[in-house]
Design a protein around this motif. Structure first.
Motif, PDB file in Angstrom:
ATOM      1  N   LEU A  37     -11.516   6.062   2.218  1.00  0.00           N
ATOM      2  CA  LEU A  37     -10.408   6.229   1.297  1.00  0.00           C
ATOM      3  C   LEU A  37     -10.290   7.693   0.879  1.00  0.00           C
ATOM      4  O   LEU A  37     -11.284   8.397   0.797  1.00  0.00           O
ATOM      5  CB  LEU A  37     -10.605   5.337   0.060  1.00  0.00           C
ATOM      6  CG  LEU A  37     -10.887   3.856   0.353  1.00  0.00           C
ATOM      7  CD1 LEU A  37     -11.002   3.063  -0.933  1.00  0.00           C
ATOM      8  CD2 LEU A  37      -9.794   3.262   1.248  1.00  0.00           C
ATOM      9  N   GLU A  38      -9.079   8.124   0.595  1.00  0.00           N
ATOM     10  CA  GLU A  38      -8.846   9.497   0.154  1.00  0.00           C
ATOM     11  C   GLU A  38      -8.847   9.554  -1.362  1.00  0.00           C
ATOM     12  O   GLU A  38      -8.285   8.656  -2.001  1.00  0.00           O
ATOM     13  CB  GLU A  38      -7.479   9.987   0.661  1.00  0.00           C
ATOM     14  CG  GLU A  38      -7.396  10.080   2.174  1.00  0.00           C
ATOM     15  CD  GLU A  38      -8.352  11.106   2.776  1.00  0.00           C
ATOM     16  OE1 GLU A  38      -8.740  12.071   2.067  1.00  0.00           O
ATOM     17  OE2 GLU A  38      -8.719  10.942   3.937  1.00  0.00           O
ATOM     18  N   ALA A  87       0.844  -1.204   0.000  1.00  0.00           N
ATOM     19  CA  ALA A  87       0.000   0.000   0.000  1.00  0.00           C
ATOM     20  C   ALA A  87       0.878   1.252   0.000  1.00  0.00           C
ATOM     21  O   ALA A  87       0.600   2.219  -0.714  1.00  0.00           O
ATOM     22  CB  ALA A  87      -0.937  -0.008   1.203  1.00  0.00           C
ATOM     23  N   ALA A  88       1.976   1.205   0.758  1.00  0.00           N
ATOM     24  CA  ALA A  88       2.874   2.365   0.829  1.00  0.00           C
ATOM     25  C   ALA A  88       3.518   2.640  -0.527  1.00  0.00           C
ATOM     26  O   ALA A  88       3.786   3.788  -0.877  1.00  0.00           O
ATOM     27  CB  ALA A  88       3.948   2.126   1.886  1.00  0.00           C
ATOM     28  N   ALA A  89       3.734   1.576  -1.307  1.00  0.00           N
ATOM     29  CA  ALA A  89       4.363   1.729  -2.622  1.00  0.00           C
ATOM     30  C   ALA A  89       3.359   2.182  -3.692  1.00  0.00           C
ATOM     31  O   ALA A  89       3.765   2.593  -4.782  1.00  0.00           O
ATOM     32  CB  ALA A  89       5.008   0.412  -3.041  1.00  0.00           C
ATOM     33  N   HIS A  90       2.053   2.096  -3.406  1.00  0.00           N
ATOM     34  CA  HIS A  90       1.022   2.467  -4.394  1.00  0.00           C
ATOM     35  C   HIS A  90      -0.046   3.323  -3.728  1.00  0.00           C
ATOM     36  O   HIS A  90      -1.220   2.928  -3.665  1.00  0.00           O
ATOM     37  CB  HIS A  90       0.379   1.206  -4.984  1.00  0.00           C
ATOM     38  CG  HIS A  90       1.327   0.325  -5.712  1.00  0.00           C
ATOM     39  ND1 HIS A  90       1.577   0.439  -7.057  1.00  0.00           N
ATOM     40  CD2 HIS A  90       2.115  -0.695  -5.271  1.00  0.00           C
ATOM     41  CE1 HIS A  90       2.472  -0.469  -7.423  1.00  0.00           C
ATOM     42  NE2 HIS A  90       2.811  -1.171  -6.352  1.00  0.00           N
ATOM     43  N   GLY A 106      -3.006   5.681  -2.862  1.00  0.00           N
ATOM     44  CA  GLY A 106      -4.184   6.071  -3.638  1.00  0.00           C
ATOM     45  C   GLY A 106      -4.716   4.961  -4.525  1.00  0.00           C
ATOM     46  O   GLY A 106      -5.791   5.087  -5.100  1.00  0.00           O
ATOM     47  N   VAL A 107      -3.945   3.873  -4.645  1.00  0.00           N
ATOM     48  CA  VAL A 107      -4.406   2.735  -5.456  1.00  0.00           C
ATOM     49  C   VAL A 107      -4.581   1.506  -4.559  1.00  0.00           C
ATOM     50  O   VAL A 107      -5.618   0.849  -4.584  1.00  0.00           O
ATOM     51  CB  VAL A 107      -3.418   2.409  -6.599  1.00  0.00           C
ATOM     52  CG1 VAL A 107      -3.871   1.183  -7.393  1.00  0.00           C
ATOM     53  CG2 VAL A 107      -3.274   3.616  -7.531  1.00  0.00           C
ATOM     54  N   LEU A 108      -3.562   1.210  -3.768  1.00  0.00           N
ATOM     55  CA  LEU A 108      -3.628   0.050  -2.878  1.00  0.00           C
ATOM     56  C   LEU A 108      -3.796   0.493  -1.430  1.00  0.00           C
ATOM     57  O   LEU A 108      -3.173   1.471  -0.984  1.00  0.00           O
ATOM     58  CB  LEU A 108      -2.358  -0.800  -3.008  1.00  0.00           C
ATOM     59  CG  LEU A 108      -2.032  -1.385  -4.379  1.00  0.00           C
ATOM     60  CD1 LEU A 108      -0.828  -2.329  -4.269  1.00  0.00           C
ATOM     61  CD2 LEU A 108      -3.222  -2.132  -4.976  1.00  0.00           C
ATOM     62  N   TYR A 109      -4.621  -0.247  -0.716  1.00  0.00           N
ATOM     63  CA  TYR A 109      -4.847  -0.052   0.715  1.00  0.00           C
ATOM     64  C   TYR A 109      -4.746  -1.438   1.351  1.00  0.00           C
ATOM     65  O   TYR A 109      -4.745  -2.453   0.649  1.00  0.00           O
ATOM     66  CB  TYR A 109      -6.229   0.557   0.958  1.00  0.00           C
ATOM     67  CG  TYR A 109      -6.414   1.891   0.248  1.00  0.00           C
ATOM     68  CD1 TYR A 109      -6.104   3.089   0.884  1.00  0.00           C
ATOM     69  CD2 TYR A 109      -6.866   1.937  -1.070  1.00  0.00           C
ATOM     70  CE1 TYR A 109      -6.253   4.306   0.226  1.00  0.00           C
ATOM     71  CE2 TYR A 109      -7.014   3.148  -1.737  1.00  0.00           C
ATOM     72  CZ  TYR A 109      -6.706   4.330  -1.085  1.00  0.00           C
ATOM     73  OH  TYR A 109      -6.850   5.528  -1.745  1.00  0.00           O
TER      74      TYR A 109
END
Ligand SMILES: [Zn+2]
Length: 272
Positions: free
Chosen positions: A261-262, A51-54, A56-59
């Motif tokens: 989600l943001e 999630a940290a690497a993506h 806004g896309v991965l959570y």
């Protein structure tokens, strides 16, 4: 059209060789957001990293699946307590009860489940829940918390109409997977899915599991991927007698609201 896959096991080792391509293919197919399921402490940590690497896309979610409940001790609880504070974490779980496979004794499943609901409450997070063949005990654990229970989604719902009613009465959200595309065991879901109000219905692949059985042409592997979520969405839309675009809009908004989600999702104002 944009969709959110609320249950993708992207830390699974079947994705080790091509994980970035899998994510890119999903985004290309309109699956603009994916919530990675954390099913034990180690994979929850990896989900946080992804999630940290993506952003806004991965959570990510962090939890211990009932299959692993017998390994859930005070150490695991403290690990989860820490992981749940990390950026990118949007829910506690996957947790719940699974009396179908019975990989862990029922009593340890109930204890691990109870402890994780407490953690969700402590951290102010919604719950990502798993239930199979354990409906009465599952409700008993959740009902114990009364009004303290945070928002909850019963993921990969495959149960009966009565089970669905019990969850809807309690205000839970429902996650529907490609199980609904299975002509052998998903038929009843086609009948019931129309009863789930817009705003409480979310879509998921549960990849790499549950490859939709009716994909044409059949993929070369049995590995499911988030890129197949539009196929699940089309099946659900048909069963609800709803336009695909409309279903996509309200399920995407429901996921944004549920997981906060943001940027903050706008609540879907429509009525199903
Ligand atoms: Zn599950």
């Amino acid at each position: 059209m944009q969709l959110t896959d609320i249950g993708a096991n992207l830390t699974h080792d079947s994705f080790d060789a091509d994980r970035e391509e899998v994510i890119a293919r999903a985004v290309e197919a309109g699956v603009s957001r994916m919530v990675i399921t954390g099913a034990d402490a180690d994979h929850s940590r990896r989900a946080v990293g992804l999630a940290a690497a993506h952003p806004g896309v991965l959570y990510a979610t962090a939890g211990v699946h009932p299959h692993h409940a017998s390994d859930f001790g005070p150490g695991t609880r403290d690990e989860l307590d820490d992981i749940l504070t990390r950026p990118g974490i949007v829910a506690a779980g996957e947790c719940g009860l699974d009396y179908f496979r019975n990989f862990s004794p029922h009593a340890s499943q109930r204890d691990a489940f109870h402890a994780q609901v407490e953690l969700a409450i402590k951290h102010g997070l919604p719950l990502f829940l798993h239930q199979r063949d354990a409906h009465p005990d599952f409700l008993a654990v959740l009902d114990d918390f009364g009004a303290d229970l945070p928002p909850a989604v019963v993921h990969c719902f495959t149960g009966s109409g009565e089970e669905l009613d019990a969850y809807l009465e309690r205000g839970y959200c429902i996650g529907i997977t490609g199980w609904i595309c299975d002509e052998r065991r998903g038929r009843h879901l086609l009948e019931h899915v129309g009863r789930i109000p817009a705003g409480r219905l979310m879509l998921e692949t549960d990849s790499p599991y549950l490859l939709p059985r009716d994909l044409e042409p059949r993929p070369r592997t049995r590995r499911n991927e988030p890129m197949w979520l539009p196929h699940v969405a089309a099946t659900v839309a048909r069963a609800r007698g709803e336009a695909l675009e409309r279903l996509a809009a309200h399920t995407h908004a429901a996921a944004a609201d549920f997981f906060r989600l943001e940027p903050a999702g706008t609540a879907y104002a429509g009525v199903s």
